[in-house]
Structure formats: structure tokens, C-alpha cells
Design a protein around this motif. Structure first.
Motif, PDB file in Angstrom:
ATOM      1  N   VAL A 174      48.819 -27.839  54.377  1.00 14.51           N
ATOM      2  CA  VAL A 174      47.856 -27.839  53.275  1.00 14.51           C
ATOM      3  C   VAL A 174      47.172 -29.199  53.158  1.00 14.51           C
ATOM      4  O   VAL A 174      45.977 -29.294  52.836  1.00 14.51           O
ATOM      5  CB  VAL A 174      48.576 -27.483  51.953  1.00 14.51           C
ATOM      6  N   ALA A 175      47.908 -30.270  53.454  1.00 17.25           N
ATOM      7  CA  ALA A 175      47.406 -31.627  53.223  1.00 17.25           C
ATOM      8  C   ALA A 175      46.428 -32.120  54.273  1.00 17.25           C
ATOM      9  O   ALA A 175      45.589 -32.992  53.982  1.00 17.25           O
ATOM     10  CB  ALA A 175      48.587 -32.590  53.138  1.00 17.25           C
ATOM     11  N   TYR A 176      46.503 -31.623  55.495  1.00 16.71           N
ATOM     12  CA  TYR A 176      45.735 -32.212  56.594  1.00 16.71           C
ATOM     13  C   TYR A 176      44.231 -32.333  56.327  1.00 16.71           C
ATOM     14  O   TYR A 176      43.642 -33.393  56.602  1.00 16.71           O
ATOM     15  CB  TYR A 176      45.995 -31.453  57.893  1.00 16.71           C
ATOM     16  N   PRO A 177      43.549 -31.323  55.812  1.00 15.57           N
ATOM     17  CA  PRO A 177      42.111 -31.501  55.575  1.00 15.57           C
ATOM     18  C   PRO A 177      41.800 -32.634  54.599  1.00 15.57           C
ATOM     19  O   PRO A 177      40.834 -33.381  54.787  1.00 15.57           O
ATOM     20  CB  PRO A 177      41.671 -30.143  55.009  1.00 15.57           C
ATOM     21  N   TYR A 178      42.611 -32.772  53.575  1.00 17.13           N
ATOM     22  CA  TYR A 178      42.403 -33.831  52.587  1.00 17.13           C
ATOM     23  C   TYR A 178      42.724 -35.207  53.183  1.00 17.13           C
ATOM     24  O   TYR A 178      42.050 -36.194  52.873  1.00 17.13           O
ATOM     25  CB  TYR A 178      43.275 -33.580  51.348  1.00 17.13           C
ATOM     26  N   MET A 179      43.745 -35.262  54.038  1.00 16.90           N
ATOM     27  CA  MET A 179      44.080 -36.519  54.693  1.00 16.90           C
ATOM     28  C   MET A 179      42.958 -36.970  55.620  1.00 16.90           C
ATOM     29  O   MET A 179      42.650 -38.166  55.702  1.00 16.90           O
ATOM     30  CB  MET A 179      45.388 -36.359  55.475  1.00 16.90           C
ATOM     31  N   ALA A 180      42.345 -36.022  56.319  1.00 18.95           N
ATOM     32  CA  ALA A 180      41.211 -36.361  57.188  1.00 18.95           C
ATOM     33  C   ALA A 180      40.073 -36.959  56.374  1.00 18.95           C
ATOM     34  O   ALA A 180      39.399 -37.906  56.815  1.00 18.95           O
ATOM     35  CB  ALA A 180      40.750 -35.120  57.943  1.00 18.95           C
ATOM     36  N   ASP A 181      39.858 -36.436  55.164  1.00 18.87           N
ATOM     37  CA  ASP A 181      38.813 -36.979  54.288  1.00 18.87           C
ATOM     38  C   ASP A 181      39.141 -38.414  53.873  1.00 18.87           C
ATOM     39  O   ASP A 181      38.244 -39.260  53.770  1.00 18.87           O
ATOM     40  CB  ASP A 181      38.661 -36.106  53.044  1.00 18.87           C
ATOM     41  N   VAL A 182      40.432 -38.683  53.611  1.00 18.36           N
ATOM     42  CA  VAL A 182      40.847 -40.037  53.244  1.00 18.36           C
ATOM     43  C   VAL A 182      40.554 -41.006  54.374  1.00 18.36           C
ATOM     44  O   VAL A 182      40.020 -42.106  54.163  1.00 18.36           O
ATOM     45  CB  VAL A 182      42.345 -40.074  52.879  1.00 18.36           C
ATOM     46  N   VAL A 183      40.911 -40.621  55.588  1.00 17.63           N
ATOM     47  CA  VAL A 183      40.683 -41.488  56.748  1.00 17.63           C
ATOM     48  C   VAL A 183      39.192 -41.744  56.942  1.00 17.63           C
ATOM     49  O   VAL A 183      38.764 -42.870  57.210  1.00 17.63           O
ATOM     50  CB  VAL A 183      41.303 -40.867  58.019  1.00 17.63           C
ATOM     51  N   GLU A 184      38.381 -40.703  56.773  1.00 13.06           N
ATOM     52  CA  GLU A 184      36.934 -40.863  56.937  1.00 13.06           C
ATOM     53  C   GLU A 184      36.351 -41.782  55.871  1.00 13.06           C
ATOM     54  O   GLU A 184      35.466 -42.602  56.145  1.00 13.06           O
ATOM     55  CB  GLU A 184      36.250 -39.502  56.879  1.00 13.06           C
ATOM     56  N   ALA A 185      36.855 -41.667  54.639  1.00 11.05           N
ATOM     57  CA  ALA A 185      36.300 -42.451  53.537  1.00 11.05           C
ATOM     58  C   ALA A 185      36.772 -43.903  53.538  1.00 11.05           C
ATOM     59  O   ALA A 185      36.043 -44.798  53.098  1.00 11.05           O
ATOM     60  CB  ALA A 185      36.668 -41.801  52.200  1.00 11.05           C
ATOM     61  N   THR A 186      37.988 -44.139  54.013  1.00  7.40           N
ATOM     62  CA  THR A 186      38.567 -45.486  53.914  1.00  7.40           C
ATOM     63  C   THR A 186      38.691 -46.207  55.253  1.00  7.40           C
ATOM     64  O   THR A 186      38.801 -47.437  55.278  1.00  7.40           O
ATOM     65  CB  THR A 186      39.970 -45.409  53.283  1.00  7.40           C
ATOM     66  N   GLY A 187      38.734 -45.455  56.353  1.00  9.53           N
ATOM     67  CA  GLY A 187      38.968 -46.083  57.649  1.00  9.53           C
ATOM     68  C   GLY A 187      40.402 -46.486  57.868  1.00  9.53           C
ATOM     69  O   GLY A 187      40.719 -47.226  58.805  1.00  9.53           O
ATOM     70  N   GLU A 188      41.311 -45.992  57.013  1.00 11.34           N
ATOM     71  CA  GLU A 188      42.725 -46.343  57.132  1.00 11.34           C
ATOM     72  C   GLU A 188      43.568 -45.108  57.444  1.00 11.34           C
ATOM     73  O   GLU A 188      43.167 -43.973  57.155  1.00 11.34           O
ATOM     74  CB  GLU A 188      43.229 -46.993  55.840  1.00 11.34           C
ATOM     75  N   THR A 189      44.739 -45.339  58.016  1.00  9.74           N
ATOM     76  CA  THR A 189      45.651 -44.262  58.390  1.00  9.74           C
ATOM     77  C   THR A 189      46.278 -43.653  57.140  1.00  9.74           C
ATOM     78  O   THR A 189      46.655 -44.365  56.207  1.00  9.74           O
ATOM     79  CB  THR A 189      46.744 -44.800  59.324  1.00  9.74           C
ATOM     80  N   CYS A 190      46.422 -42.338  57.127  1.00  7.71           N
ATOM     81  CA  CYS A 190      46.924 -41.619  55.957  1.00  7.71           C
ATOM     82  C   CYS A 190      48.150 -40.793  56.329  1.00  7.71           C
ATOM     83  O   CYS A 190      48.182 -40.168  57.397  1.00  7.71           O
ATOM     84  CB  CYS A 190      45.828 -40.712  55.410  1.00  7.71           C
ATOM     85  N   SER A 191      49.155 -40.800  55.455  1.00  7.68           N
ATOM     86  CA  SER A 191      50.389 -40.051  55.703  1.00  7.68           C
ATOM     87  C   SER A 191      50.847 -39.336  54.445  1.00  7.68           C
ATOM     88  O   SER A 191      50.537 -39.758  53.327  1.00  7.68           O
ATOM     89  CB  SER A 191      51.518 -40.993  56.163  1.00  7.68           C
ATOM     90  N   VAL A 192      51.611 -38.274  54.655  1.00  7.86           N
ATOM     91  CA  VAL A 192      52.327 -37.592  53.578  1.00  7.86           C
ATOM     92  C   VAL A 192      53.813 -37.741  53.852  1.00  7.86           C
ATOM     93  O   VAL A 192      54.268 -37.581  55.000  1.00  7.86           O
ATOM     94  CB  VAL A 192      51.959 -36.095  53.504  1.00  7.86           C
ATOM     95  N   GLY A 193      54.575 -38.059  52.815  1.00 14.88           N
ATOM     96  CA  GLY A 193      56.018 -38.203  52.963  1.00 14.88           C
ATOM     97  C   GLY A 193      56.762 -37.514  51.850  1.00 14.88           C
ATOM     98  O   GLY A 193      56.202 -37.283  50.763  1.00 14.88           O
TER      99      GLY A 193
END
Length: 265
Positions: free
Chosen positions: A90-109
Motif C-alpha cells: 500500500v505504501a510504495y506509491p506514496y513513498m515514490a512521491d516522497v522520493v520525487e518531492a524530496t530527492g531523499e530515500t524513503c522507508s517504512v518500518g
């Protein structure tokens, strides 16, 4: 010392040993000898060898020149967790948006005892040193994502964590005093995020927010970077709001994907 209970008497020791052997293969140890594994899991070499031969028979392990490794078939054991309605999927599409907006690596834990297990990750094109992989376990007290998850524990569970956790020092910035950690967690709960500046590795920084569904943190969302690219102020003022919007989207999508868990009130 483990306490013998009616439930513990029902456990199957051979399965517990088999799982320990699987866990010996870490992200930096793709191949291990029988002796290596025996030392790590504190079992005799003959026991370890029999377990590995069983895995080989089932297609989960292979041996070459005295070195054992897991096969791709091992991935099927985790397939149930990574189903369509799971938090990572469920999280992957939103994480991709975070990476695109910030240029930083995103994780869920998610929290597992005194550690955080990273269950999903989307990397920027500039990989971090000591890059985290899915399945990596990190100490909760020394990470931003760990602290946002700890801060949202029920008080009884948090008290149990503080009583059993070893607050090891990883850098001079790591919080190792239980009282100071409790104060930090109170602040995290109040403001809804945490920023970690070189608490786990020198030069590495992160900001994290909880993924909250029905007043319960089902996971944490974090963006990680380095001191070369981000400061505490930029993580807080620029990256954190992006994470909060993504976490809200993930929470809503996860709730809708799991109506059997989160029933309408």
C-alpha cells in the motif's frame, strides 16, 4: 532465563532452531559455512548441518565448496506478508512521491521488540553509505523511525521496552539514558515527528513520522539522508511535511485495504 509456561511447552524446538539458522544469513552475509552458522546460533555443527540439508532438500538452500547460501525460493516464505493489502504494498506509491518531492530515500518500518524492521524502501538515485535493505533490523532508540514508533506505544508496552532494551551507544549523539529517552519520546509524541542527527551512523540523518490508523501506529515512514545534503532545519521544515502528507495517505489506503482489521465505528 526463559520462564517455562504452558504456551512455551507447546513450542516445537526443532522449528525454532530452523528459524535461527535462517536468520543467521544477514544482508551482508549471503554465504556462510556450517561453522559460521553454528557459532552465531549457538548450536552444534551436526545440528546445523542437518537443518541445512533439510533446507537443501526443500529447495531453500544450496551448498558450494563448503559455503551455504539461500536460494530465491526462500522469498515465498514472506509472500504472504507482502500481499496486495499489506502495509509495504500500500505504501510504495506514496513513498515514490516522497522520493520525487524530496530527492531523499524513503522507508517504512515496523517495531519488533527493541528493533525496527524495514519492510519497504524506495531509494533515490544517490544511494546512501551503509544502505539499508528490506528486512534490515535497526535499534529503535537510535533511529528517528524507531522513536516515532516507541512514542506511540501504549504506556505499559513502553515501560516494558525501557525495562528490557539495551540502549547501546552507536555514536556520541545516541541517547543511552532511559530518562532522557523517555523525555525525547514525550516530545516526539507531542509534536508528531522525530529528527535523528547522526545517532546511529556518523554523517547520516533522518526524519520520521508515524503511520496512524484509528489512533494506532501501524508503522513509521522515514526519509534518510546525509549531513552533506540536509540539516536538522531542512529535514524538519522541508522534508517532514512531505512525509506527513504521505503518511496520511498511506494510513487511509491501508485502512481501506483491510476492512476486516479496521471496521467502521
Amino acid at each position: 532465563m526463559a520462564v517455562t509456561t504452558e504456551r512455551s511447552r507447546d513450542r516445537i524446538q526443532s522449528i525454532e532452531r530452523g528459524v535461527e539458522v535462517l536468520r543467521a544469513f544477514g544482508e551482508r552475509d549471503a554465504t556462510l559455512s556450517v561453522a559460521d552458522i553454528a557459532t552465531r546460533v549457538k548450536l552444534s555443527r551436526p545440528v546445523v548441518r542437518r537443518i541445512l540439508l533439510t533446507y537443501e532438500h526443500l529447495g531453500y538452500a544450496v551448498s558450494q565448496s563448503g559455503q551455504w547460501s539461500l536460494t530465491p525460493r526462500i522469498l515465498e516464505l514472506g509472500a504472504g506478508y507482502f500481499q496486495r493489502s499489506s502495509l509495504p504494498e500500500v505504501a510504495y506509491p506514496y513513498m515514490a512521491d516522497v522520493v520525487e518531492a524530496t530527492g531523499e530515500t524513503c522507508s517504512v518500518g515496523v517495531l519488533d521488540g527493541v528493533e525496527v524492521i524495514h519492510v519497504a524502501r524506495v531509494e533515490d538515485r544517490r544511494p546512501l553509505p551503509d544502505a539499508i535493505r528490506i528486512g534490515t533490523r535497526l535499534p529503535a532508540h537510535a533511529t528517528a523511525i524507531g522513536k516515532v514508533l516507541l512514542a506511540h506505544l501504549p504506556q505499559r508496552e513502553l515501560k516494558r521496552y525501557l525495562a528490557k532494551a539495551r540502549l547501546e551507544e552507536h555514536t556520541p549523539h545516541t541517547i543511552t539514558d532511559p530518562v532522557q529517552l523517555r523525555e525525547r519520546l514525550d516530545l516526539v509524541r507531542e509534536r508528531g515527528y522525530d529528527v535523528s542527527m547522526e545517532e546511529l551512523h556518523p554523517g547520516q540523518v533522518a526524519v520520521a513520522v508515524p503511520i496512524v490508523v484509528d489512533d494506532r501506529a501501524v508503522g513509521g515512514l522515514t526519509a534518510s539522508s546525509t549531513t552533506v545534503r540536509e540539516t536538522e532545519a531542512t529535514l524538519r521544515d522541508t522534508v517532514m511535511p512531505v512525509l506527513q502528507r504521505a503518511a496520511a495517505g498511506i494510513a487511509g489506503a491501508y485502512r481501506n485495504a483491510n476492512p476486516q482489521i479496521f471496521r467502521s465505528r
